[in-house]
Write an enzyme that holds these catalytic residues in place. Structure first.
Site, mmCIF file in Angstrom:
data_model
loop_
_atom_site.group_PDB
_atom_site.id
_atom_site.type_symbol
_atom_site.label_atom_id
_atom_site.label_comp_id
_atom_site.label_asym_id
_atom_site.label_seq_id
_atom_site.Cartn_x
_atom_site.Cartn_y
_atom_site.Cartn_z
ATOM 1 N N HIS A 82 0.845 -1.189 0.000
ATOM 2 C CA HIS A 82 0.000 0.000 0.000
ATOM 3 C C HIS A 82 0.879 1.237 0.000
ATOM 4 O O HIS A 82 1.913 1.267 0.663
ATOM 5 C CB HIS A 82 -0.904 0.006 1.237
ATOM 6 C CG HIS A 82 -1.733 1.249 1.371
ATOM 7 N ND1 HIS A 82 -2.876 1.458 0.639
ATOM 8 C CD2 HIS A 82 -1.563 2.361 2.140
ATOM 9 C CE1 HIS A 82 -3.397 2.639 0.959
ATOM 10 N NE2 HIS A 82 -2.624 3.203 1.860
ATOM 11 N N ASP A 161 -14.369 3.101 8.549
ATOM 12 C CA ASP A 161 -13.319 4.012 8.094
ATOM 13 C C ASP A 161 -13.875 5.037 7.112
ATOM 14 O O ASP A 161 -13.549 6.227 7.198
ATOM 15 C CB ASP A 161 -12.178 3.221 7.451
ATOM 16 C CG ASP A 161 -11.130 4.138 6.850
ATOM 17 O OD1 ASP A 161 -10.580 4.960 7.596
ATOM 18 O OD2 ASP A 161 -10.899 4.063 5.633
ATOM 19 N N ARG A 168 -13.968 13.227 9.690
ATOM 20 C CA ARG A 168 -12.685 13.878 9.998
ATOM 21 C C ARG A 168 -12.414 15.023 9.037
ATOM 22 O O ARG A 168 -11.960 16.102 9.436
ATOM 23 C CB ARG A 168 -11.546 12.874 9.919
ATOM 24 C CG ARG A 168 -11.452 11.936 11.101
ATOM 25 C CD ARG A 168 -10.578 10.744 10.777
ATOM 26 N NE ARG A 168 -9.252 11.142 10.328
ATOM 27 C CZ ARG A 168 -8.464 10.384 9.574
ATOM 28 N NH1 ARG A 168 -8.862 9.186 9.169
ATOM 29 N NH2 ARG A 168 -7.271 10.812 9.210
ATOM 30 N N SER A 183 -6.845 4.131 9.949
ATOM 31 C CA SER A 183 -7.549 4.133 8.661
ATOM 32 C C SER A 183 -6.851 3.209 7.666
ATOM 33 O O SER A 183 -7.475 2.346 7.046
ATOM 34 C CB SER A 183 -7.613 5.564 8.116
ATOM 35 O OG SER A 183 -8.118 5.588 6.803
ATOM 36 N N LYS A 187 -8.050 -1.096 6.658
ATOM 37 C CA LYS A 187 -8.353 -1.557 5.287
ATOM 38 C C LYS A 187 -7.438 -2.709 4.879
ATOM 39 O O LYS A 187 -7.864 -3.640 4.199
ATOM 40 C CB LYS A 187 -8.234 -0.391 4.302
ATOM 41 C CG LYS A 187 -9.407 0.582 4.402
ATOM 42 C CD LYS A 187 -9.287 1.750 3.458
ATOM 43 C CE LYS A 187 -8.282 2.755 3.915
ATOM 44 N NZ LYS A 187 -8.420 4.085 3.348
#
Length: 434
Positions: A82, A161, A168, A183, A187
């Site tokens: 990621h 999330d 947020r 967050s 995921k």
């Protein structure tokens, strides 16, 4: 249990229990807790922080707030990769077929671009026919068949999330390390990863602007990984200038394919090799990082990585003739160069500003529902530190509108800064944290 008591506890800098965080996440996801109470807790977290145990408990509650992908039927270690986002970041298009060609199983769910950052799914969808909307069962079958599948996030992954991120954003509480870390990691855990390699980008075109901030985020995610029994490695990479030369969906696909054929921009090469060597190690396919890098370069040289990319595209409905003949990919009607007005050295190419220009041309989106133009974007002629002469090309603009072309050219002249004295190239891979 009452939400007001949980808010009061965090307001007074006390540690929340796993049960309290699960109560909040479940209640907010299901609509039983109102936005105003969730806002109060999130702001208290933003101001007072969280312990690593709290962050892990929040992460796991968010990960299990929706569906969780079970990849155990694949029978091997699944390593997920990621990136925290950037400009010109075509790394997944290159890296994942490359490590797959070396026997690492790849089951990858990617997102779309938003704001000035690009998305892997948009790039894949610029290849005619390629299907990103694939069921989980089909993705697993694809991995069993050819060792790789890259799709969009079709599952209801970590719905807490999505809801918390939107909140947020609306209350100016985005830049909080506990909230960013939970967050990202929620995921990754929900997507079935057993081990995780994270590219934490740093600089003008990244979420984390300073190296120290990025280190804190990386260390927090590694601690979450340890407590959640998901081994995690973070590579910190420079995002002050765009990665590679191309910014824009088809343009980045072209650069990725050229890379897999051996034409490797140095900065992209460094990031790909560093991330890939870590993925191979975590998958149990080689403990020697330098040897892993040599094996990756060998599979580029012998064509196996490129063949794996073709196999991926064809297996998911894509027309590989567009890859075999890149001239067939969608092209912008207007392509014009921006020329240097001075001799000197490239001092700065602000990646965030380049990303914004590409977005205005149509390569990005401001809202998730916006459509994109796959053909437009920018191809840089030089990188920071390069020598340039008056009249040489700074960049090419690919546009489908005269007014947008004109605006982009004017902006590029202002953004790409030239120095009369030599400029040192910045380090690309900054650190590795595990």
């Amino acid at each position: 249990m009452r939400m007001i008591d949980i808010i009061e506890k965090k307001r007074d800098k006390q540690e929340l229990t796993r049960q309290e965080l699960e109560y909040f996440v479940e209640g907010y996801t299901k609509g039983k807790i109102e936005d105003y109470q969730a806002s109060a807790l999130i702001m208290a977290i933003y101001l007072n922080g969280m312990t690593n145990q709290e962050i892990t408990n929040l992460t796991l509650a968010m990960a299990y707030s929706g569906e969780v992908l079970d990849l155990s039927t694949l029978g091997e270690i699944i390593v997920d990769k990621h990136s925290t986002g950037g400009v010109g970041d075509k790394v997944s298009l290159i890296l994942l077929p490359l490590v797959s060609s070396l026997g690492v199983l790849v089951a990858k769910m990617s997102g779309r671009g938003l704001g000035f950052t690009g998305g892997t799914v948009d790039k894949l969808e610029s290849i005619p026919g390629y299907q990103t909307q694939v069921s989980m069962q089909q993705m697993i079958q694809n991995v069993k068949k050819i060792g790789i599948s890259m799709i969009s996030q079709t599952l209801n992954l970590a719905p807490a999330d999505k809801k918390m991120y939107a909140l947020r954003d609306s209350i100016s509480a985005v830049e909080s390390i506990p909230l960013i870390a939970s967050s990202i990691m929620s995921k990754k855990i929900a997507s079935g990863a057993q081990k995780i390699v994270l590219d934490v980008t740093v600089g003008k075109g990244a979420f984390m602007k300073q190296l120290e901030e990025a280190r804190k985020l990386a260390n927090t995610m590694i601690e979450i990984g340890k407590l959640a029994k998901r081994e995690t490695v973070c590579v910190l990479s420079n995002m002050n200038e765009p990665l590679g030369y191309a910014v824009g969906n088809c343009l980045e696909v072209i650069e990725a394919v050229e890379f897999l054929k051996g034409n490797m921009p140095e900065d992209v090469k460094q990031v790909v090799l560093e991330l890939g060597s870590q993925m191979i190690k975590l998958a149990g396919n080689g403990d020697d990082l330098e040897e892993n890098k040599r094996n990756m370069l060998e599979n580029i040289e012998n064509g196996k990585a490129y063949q794996k990319f073709l196999q991926l595209i064809e297996n998911q409905g894509g027309d590989i003739s567009y890859i075999e003949n890149l001239e067939k990919l969608p092209k912008a009607k207007l392509v014009e160069a921006v020329y240097s007005k001075n001799d000197g050295y490239i001092q700065e190419i602000n990646s965030k500003e380049i990303g914004k220009i590409a977005g205005k041309l149509g390569a990005g989106r401001d809202r998730k529902e916006d459509s994109i133009d796959p053909s437009v974007g920018i191809v840089l002629g030089k990188k920071v530190g390069d020598k340039i002469k008056q009249g040489e090309v700074l960049a090419y603009v690919h546009a489908n509108s005269e007014s947008k072309l004109k605006e982009a050219k004017k902006s590029l002249e202002e953004i790409i800064k030239i120095s009369s004295s030599s400029v040192e190239k910045e380090k690309v891979v900054l650190e590795m944290i595990k």
